[in-house]
Write an enzyme that holds these catalytic residues in place. Structure first.
Site, PDB file in Angstrom:
ATOM      1  N   ASP A 129      46.653  35.110  -1.127  1.00  0.00           N
ATOM      2  CA  ASP A 129      47.417  36.371  -0.506  1.00  0.00           C
ATOM      3  C   ASP A 129      47.091  37.576  -1.604  1.00  0.00           C
ATOM      4  OD1 ASP A 129      48.293  34.938   1.601  1.00  0.00           O
ATOM      5  OD2 ASP A 129      50.368  34.787   0.736  1.00  0.00           O
ATOM      6  N   ALA A 130      47.238  37.213  -2.822  1.00  0.00           N
ATOM      7  CA  ALA A 130      47.112  38.393  -3.547  1.00  0.00           C
ATOM      8  C   ALA A 130      45.551  38.701  -3.709  1.00  0.00           C
ATOM      9  CB  ALA A 130      47.473  37.966  -5.227  1.00  0.00           C
ATOM     10  N   LYS A 187      11.902  27.745  23.677  1.00  0.00           N
ATOM     11  CA  LYS A 187      12.855  29.040  24.083  1.00  0.00           C
ATOM     12  C   LYS A 187      14.180  28.687  24.484  1.00  0.00           C
ATOM     13  CE  LYS A 187      12.687  33.137  27.100  1.00  0.00           C
ATOM     14  NZ  LYS A 187      13.929  33.148  27.454  1.00  0.00           N
ATOM     15  N   LYS A 198       7.230  30.264  30.720  1.00  0.00           N
ATOM     16  CA  LYS A 198       8.417  29.453  31.472  1.00  0.00           C
ATOM     17  C   LYS A 198       7.876  28.075  32.299  1.00  0.00           C
ATOM     18  CE  LYS A 198      11.798  31.426  31.465  1.00  0.00           C
ATOM     19  NZ  LYS A 198      12.395  32.970  32.061  1.00  0.00           N
ATOM     20  N   CYS A 200      33.483  35.501  61.794  1.00  0.00           N
ATOM     21  CA  CYS A 200      34.803  35.198  62.112  1.00  0.00           C
ATOM     22  C   CYS A 200      35.440  36.529  62.419  1.00  0.00           C
ATOM     23  CB  CYS A 200      35.543  34.426  61.363  1.00  0.00           C
ATOM     24  SG  CYS A 200      37.164  34.558  61.923  1.00  0.00           S
ATOM     25  N   CYS A 203      42.430  35.665  58.876  1.00  0.00           N
ATOM     26  CA  CYS A 203      41.603  34.479  58.649  1.00  0.00           C
ATOM     27  C   CYS A 203      41.906  34.225  57.127  1.00  0.00           C
ATOM     28  CB  CYS A 203      40.418  34.759  58.795  1.00  0.00           C
ATOM     29  SG  CYS A 203      39.120  33.378  58.341  1.00  0.00           S
TER      30      CYS A 203
END
EC number: 6.5.1.2
Length: 921
Positions: free
Chosen positions: A90-91, A175, A384, A500, A506
């Site tokens: 803390d200090a 990749k 790819k 619809c 609905c």
């Protein structure tokens, strides 16, 4: 400072900490560049900072010291508040914080809202501010065939004029299917973490980056190996085992699992609260260098000591930055093919998802010779892999109803693993598409992922039909809506889609409209997601058909590995609960909802089958491991918006005293005719609760923590050594519910264009809604607008104009739900604000820009919005009136037409420049 000098401070407990004189820093003059560079995040150096007079520094040196200390303080705050594992005393933390405060007082330019000195307690959040990359962060061009790869390889040989007989060193690496990240280190300290963005600017996600364990806060190794400044490029990803663990946790918590590791990593990295990111087990591999500066006084000198990719990887290793183990040095095209073939066969065997192989010229000098296009380097390419195809069984074809009533057939598949995730459903678009593909229910079908992302049913495996014809059946589009029973029909003659017509009530359409209006493109109510929308509009979704699968007290079924659950026998006399009426029958009541309205809403959840087995942990002790292996088919109800009944927490003596003190302060303020200050704070339970069960008043249990919004539902009698104690059991709105209401309050003042999108007007999306809102200025003006008025707005076509006019015309019909919604929202304050004028410079005023292809830093809509916000017109087609065409990956015919017409074509980097300046000169 002499080498014999000793510094010490007194801690609160009286202990004394002394500085050891052999740290090396004592050789340098305090405040000098060498002194700042030699500082370390130790208690010793924290004492030095506490004693140092910052007023003796130059502004430049102060900025260097501030950046170094601020990074340490931020790391300390994250370790303490987020990771719950402090690394500094803390200090020492207080000393560093005091140093920052003194620096900001002496040099006001260092004081900014992002400073750790402005952060209160654990209030960490990311604002995702856009920051310019020190050097451009490019994407890679993709190739999808060996022929295209060979063309690229040959072009490199040709452009370098490389002798055919001489091997050309290249590096190959998998990749990673993740998120690109730019790490900025100054004097070895992590300063910022930025997303790729558009390559010129990225989003600052430093707080989240600091929670990733594999990213070092400080570069390791000898001092001579640590540069003054470096950008480390790499990929954030989620390992397969961590992904499966996260999805199990998601499902155990009743949340939707992530589709694949990339989605999980992306969602985790862009959390506003870094405490969430810290729980997500993200990983990082480095793969490239940006700007690298050693500095004039550095032992390595100012020259570039990294000659090739291999040396860069060696540096990463010395710094403690992880690199992928899946890379190879190659010297021929055949070796590249060998790498592609090997990982094509072993895609599922490595620790993370991959979607290709990256090939780079190894030598950095040759890389500079080859240069780059506007978006990608010429010295690297990404091969790819073709979409992975697998066979599975088509179990059924169901239909789903969208927010505009469109009815779409959906293939229900036997779950199958393909290209990184499990696929169980995929759209079939419409009845004509089902016939075109020729699939029958019960078929063995081919499934792949288009672009390794979107599941696609390719078609049937016809050979597998032989001898099974009697087990197959044809799909027929339903005549009536599966959600509300209305008769289905095309909206107009010639439409392939059937719809619809019961738009108002609905349940399926209403649910989708609520999901849409809460989305980022509309009101941006983050905590009103799909599950909450279902709970509001159709809480009986997933209601079991009979009591045979109703198990009100079973939330999970535990089994040993490989075992099947025991058969379920319902308790005699058990009955299904009465069906609930939805809280919302249309959108009109959304902004009138209160937490009390949602108290009794319950939704159906399936009990999970959880496999449990014992193992031995690293400490040698036995521990139980749980794994969710599927659903049990047994259903129970859970509260959708409120917590389950929970015993209230008993307050400690200290908490009781603090509450009494606050209550006294409030009473005193009220007596004096004022109100308690915000800093005093109202005591927990100060406001009237939403309601308690008869006979159960919160005031009767002052020693318990009963929040103001809680309801006491019962009192349990707990036996203790001192007798019987009454413990109030409470329910209250859940944390997400409270956040949802906060976000709904903000949505009342949403921009006009967002209100238009939230109204679910057919064909109207954010870009056109912005144009209309900007031109018309108010909802009242839009209500009165004619088709001619709207088509006069540059960028608004006749079909959209007709949809808008027809929608508002319907609001004037007596009893129409759209009118009820509009009036209710306006009464709640929604849409009454005038349209806001864009605060951005109108750099594109009078210019027409077309965007085609996929951009790294923008979705199609966000690119159009960026153009419109700056005064430009985002057109959908290329013509002689077009000023610029922005070309992304996989650009199509628009790019060809732009070339034919001689219209300037821009890459993403030039697009960013155009947005900023209005010019590409």
């Amino acid at each position: 400072m002499s080498t014999n000098e000793q510094l010490a401070w007194d801690f609160d407990d009286g202990d004394v900490a002394e500085v050891r004189p052999d740290t090396g820093i004592a050789r340098f003059a305090p405040g000098s560049e060498q002194w700042i560079a030699a500082l370390q995040p130790t208690d010793d150096d924290a004492i030095r900072l506490d004693r140092f007079d910052v007023n003796t520094m130059t502004a430049e040196a102060a900025a260097r010291l501030w950046a170094r200390v601020a990074a340490w303080v931020e790391s300390d705050q994250i370790a303490y508040y987020i990771d719950d594992s402090p690394v500094s005393s803390d200090a020492a933390y207080d000393a560093r914080m005091r140093c920052l405060e003194r620096l900001e007082a002496a040099f006001p330019s260092l004081d900014n809202p992002q400073s750790p000195t402005h952060r209160v307690g654990g209030s960490f959040s990311n604002d995702f501010v856009s920051v310019r990359h020190p050097s451009r962060m490019m994407s890679l061009d993709d190739v999808f065939s060996i022929e295209e790869l060979k063309d690229w390889y040959d072009s490199v040989i040709r452009d370098l004029d490389w002798p055919e007989s001489k091997p050309l060193p290249m590096s190959c690496e998998v990749k990673i299917d993740g998120l690109a990240l730019n790490l900025i280190y100054r004097n070895g300290v992590l300063e910022q973490g930025l997303t790729r963005g558009d390559g010129v600017t990225g989003e600052d996600i430093t707080l989240n980056v600091r929670t990733i364990g594999s990213i070092p806060a400080n570069l390791g190794g000898p001092k001579e190996d640590v540069p003054d400044f470096v950008e480390i490029r790499g990929e954030v990803f989620m390992r397969w085992d961590d992904f499966h663990t996260l999805n199990n946790e998601q499902e155990d918590a009743g949340r939707a699992p992530f589709a694949n590791p990339r989605n999980a990593a992306a969602g985790s990295l862009r959390q506003k609260d870094p405490r969430i990111t810290a729980t997500r087990r993200l990983s990082f591999y480095a793969h490239g260098l940006g700007q690298l500066t050693w500095g004039a006084d550095h032992p390595r000198g100012t020259h570039d000591v990294v000659a090739d990719q291999s040396q860069a990887y060696d540096l990463y290793t010395r710094w403690g930055v992880p690199v992928s183990p899946h890379n190879r040095a190659v010297t021929s095209f055949q070796e590249i093919l060998d790498m592609i073939e090997y990982y094509g066969e072993h895609r599922g065997d490595i620790e993370h998802a991959l979607d290709g192989i990256v090939v780079k010229v190894d030598d950095l000098g040759l890389q500079r010779t080859l240069g780059a296009t506007s978006r990608a380097p010429r010295w690297a390419i990404a091969y790819k892999y073709p979409p992975e195809e697998v066979n599975t069984e088509l179990l059924n074809i169901t239909v789903q109803v969208g927010r505009t009533g469109r009815v779409t057939p959906v293939a229900v598949l036997k779950p199958v693993y393909v290209a990184g995730s499990t696929v169980a459903r995929t759209t079939l678009h419409n009845g004509f598409e089902v016939k075109r593909k020729g699939v029958l229910i019960g078929d063995t079908v081919v499934v792949r992922k288009a672009g390794d992302v979107i599941p696609e049913l390719v078609g049937p495996v016809l050979e597998r039909r032989k001898g099974r014809e009697d087990q197959l059946r044809e799909f027929v589009m339903p005549e009536f809506c599966p959600s509300c029973g209305a008769k289905l029909a095309p909206a107009k003659e010639g439409d392939k889609d059937i719809r619809c017509p019961n738009v108002e009530s609905c349940p399926a359409q209403l649910t989708e409209r609520v999901i849409s209006l809460a989305s980022r493109k509309a009101f941006d109510i983050e905590h009103l997601g799909e599950q909450s929308a279902i709970a509001l509009t159709n809480p009986e979704e997933n209601r079991p058909d009979s009591v045979a699968t109703y198990a009100p007290n079973i939330t999970e079924v535990l089994v040993a590995p490989g075992e099947e659950p025991d058969p379920y026998e319902p308790v005699e006399g058990l009955e299904l609960p009465a069906a609930q009426k939805p809280v919302l029958s249309n959108e009109s009541g959304l902004f009138d909802l209160t937490a009390a309205d949602l108290r009794d809403v319950r939704v159906w959840r399936e009990a999970a089958i959880v496999e449990v087995h014992e193992t031995v942990g690293a400490n040698g002790k036995k521990k139980k491991v749980r794994k969710r292996v599927g659903g049990s088919g047994l259903w129970h109800q859970v509260p959708a918006f409120w917590t389950a009944p929970t015993p209230a927490k008993k307050l400690t003596a200290k908490q009781l005293a603090e509450r009494a003190q606050r209550e006294a302060a409030i009473e005193s303020a009220e007596t004096q005719g004022g109100a308690a200050s915000e800093t005093t704070g109202a005591p927990t339970g100060a406001e009237a609760p939403l309601g308690t069960m008869p006979g159960f008043a919160a005031a009767s249990y002052p020693e318990y923590d009963v929040p103001a919004d809680a309801v006491i539902v019962r009192v349990d009698h707990k036996t203790t050594r001192t007798g019987v104690t009454d413990v109030p059991v409470i329910i209250r709105p859940g944390e997400n519910t409270r956040k949802m209401f906060d976000e709904m309050d903000k949505a009342r003042h949403a921009d006009l264009w967002r209100v238009l999108v939230a109204l679910s007007i057919r064909r109207l999306g954010p870009p056109t809604a912005r144009l209309i809102a900007s031109a018309m200025g108010s909802l009242a003006a839009i209500e009165k607008a004619t088709i001619e008025d709207l088509t006069a707005i540059d960028g608004v076509g006749p079909e959209i104009a007709e949809s808008v006019v027809n929608w508002f015309a319907a609001t004037r019909e007596p009893g129409d739900w759209r009118g009820a919604t509009l009036r209710a929202w306006q009464a709640a304050g929604v849409g009454v604000d005038e349209a806001e004028t864009s605060s951005l410079p109108q750099t594109l005023a009078g210019k027409t820009v077309v965007v085609t292809g996929s951009l790294e830093g923008y979705s199609r809509d966000s690119a159009k919005e960026a153009i419109i916000e700056r005064g430009g017109k985002a057109a959908g087609s290329v013509s002689k009136k077009t000023d610029y065409v922005v070309i992304g990956a996989n650009a199509g015919s628009k790019a060809i037409k732009a070339e034919e017409l001689g219209i300037p074509m821009l890459g993403e980097i030039q697009f960013a420049q155009l947005l900023e300046t209005g010019s590409i000169d």
